[in-house]
Write a protein that holds these residues in place. Structure first.
Motif, short mmCIF file in Angstrom:
data_model
loop_
_atom_site.label_atom_id
_atom_site.label_comp_id
_atom_site.label_asym_id
_atom_site.label_seq_id
_atom_site.Cartn_x
_atom_site.Cartn_y
_atom_site.Cartn_z
N LEU A 131 1.22 86.81 81.15
CA LEU A 131 2.02 85.78 81.82
C LEU A 131 1.49 85.47 83.21
CD1 LEU A 131 5.61 86.90 80.75
CD2 LEU A 131 4.30 84.96 79.86
N HIS A 132 1.06 86.48 83.93
CA HIS A 132 0.51 86.24 85.26
C HIS A 132 -0.84 85.54 85.19
CE1 HIS A 132 3.28 88.25 88.19
NE2 HIS A 132 3.76 88.72 87.05
N ARG A 133 -1.63 85.86 84.19
CA ARG A 133 -2.90 85.13 84.00
C ARG A 133 -2.62 83.68 83.67
NH1 ARG A 133 -4.33 89.79 81.01
NH2 ARG A 133 -3.99 88.66 79.05
N GLU A 134 -1.62 83.43 82.84
CA GLU A 134 -1.28 82.06 82.47
C GLU A 134 -0.77 81.28 83.67
OE1 GLU A 134 -1.03 78.72 80.05
OE2 GLU A 134 -2.06 80.65 79.77
N LEU A 135 0.00 81.91 84.52
CA LEU A 135 0.45 81.25 85.76
C LEU A 135 -0.75 80.75 86.55
CD1 LEU A 135 2.50 80.66 88.11
CD2 LEU A 135 1.95 82.98 88.91
N LEU A 136 -1.74 81.60 86.76
CA LEU A 136 -2.90 81.23 87.55
C LEU A 136 -3.70 80.12 86.89
CD1 LEU A 136 -3.98 84.82 88.61
CD2 LEU A 136 -3.13 83.04 90.15
N ALA A 137 -3.73 80.10 85.57
CA ALA A 137 -4.48 79.07 84.85
C ALA A 137 -3.74 77.74 84.82
CB ALA A 137 -4.76 79.54 83.42
N PHE A 138 -2.42 77.78 84.78
CA PHE A 138 -1.60 76.58 84.57
C PHE A 138 -1.18 75.89 85.86
CE2 PHE A 138 2.67 74.69 84.12
CZ PHE A 138 2.42 73.73 83.14
N ALA A 139 -0.84 76.65 86.87
CA ALA A 139 -0.20 76.09 88.06
C ALA A 139 -1.19 75.35 88.95
CB ALA A 139 0.48 77.19 88.86
N ALA A 140 -0.82 74.13 89.32
CA ALA A 140 -1.56 73.31 90.28
C ALA A 140 -0.60 72.91 91.38
CB ALA A 140 -2.13 72.08 89.58
#
Length: 229
Positions: A131-140
């Motif tokens: 979930l934390h990896r996905e946050l970094l990939a998704f959030a702009a």
């Protein structure tokens, strides 16, 4: 102090308490040690309802409760156990906010997720990492809090987990007055970059399980890229 310095107090306290936790220690003692350590490292108080360390173990880890209602139980850590610790130091109204779920096996903290023998616990911790990896990939910078809320909750569900948070959110802005926080929740159309710092703290479980998992960091945008504080 800067925000990074107060957050470092929390991070250093978490590493310290991992060396102190062992089978037989009480949650009240874990809380006391954490709070004393944060004060020794430079915190002058605790921003969340004057509680520096929220500590849960075993089936308590799936409980989501407001700090207004929280009471540290006198539970004793077992030889094989699961503990969640959420730290809230502050200095001059500058906050830190940091949480981890810690696994105890054979009476000692397991240092690496891959070494956790309990398959359910290992899976929960690995999901937090995803979930934390996905946050970094998704959030702009232009991503809204609601967009992040929807995206992450869809991922949680798709992986067979549920969101345990008592308000259903995934984090909040870092401010100087806890009543001014805005949340990663449905209906919040503010952009992530509209705040200086925000937490990401999914509290998750598998449906029907008595165990919960949490990993919390503070994040901010640096040159348009989301970065962990």
């Amino acid at each position: 102090m800067e925000y990074s310095e107060v957050q470092k107090i929390a991070k250093d306290t978490m590493e310290y308490i991992k060396t102190e936790i062992a089978a037989g220690i009480r949650l009240t003692e874990i809380r006391r040690l954490c709070e004393e350590k944060m004060l020794a490292l430079g915190a002058d108080s605790f921003w969340y309802w004057d509680i520096g360390a929220f500590v849960f173990a075993g089936d308590e880890t799936a409980v989501s409760v407001s700090g207004r209602e929280y009471k540290t139980s006198d539970r004793v850590i077992a030889s094989d156990d699961i503990i969640t610790i959420d730290l809230s130091p502050q200095n001059n109204s500058i906050w830190g906010d940091y949480a981890r779920t810690v696994i105890i096996e054979d009476g000692r903290v397991v240092g690496d997720i891959g070494d956790v023998r309990n398959e359910e616990w290992r899976r929960g911790l690995l999901m937090e990492e995803e979930l934390h990896r996905e946050l970094l990939a998704f959030a702009a910078p232009q991503t809204t809090f609601e967009e992040l809320y929807r995206h992450i909750n869809e991922l949680i569900i798709s992986r067979g987990f549920i969101n345990l948070d008592f308000l259903g959110n995934l984090g909040h802005s870092i401010v100087r007055d806890k009543n001014e926080r805005i949340y990663t929740e449905k209906g919040n159309n503010a952009q992530l970059s509209s705040v200086g710092y925000f937490t990401f703290e999914p509290h998750i479980s598998v449906a029907g399980s008595v165990y919960g998992y949490k990993k919390e960091n503070i994040y901010y945008f640096s040159e348009g890229r989301l970065t962990e504080l």
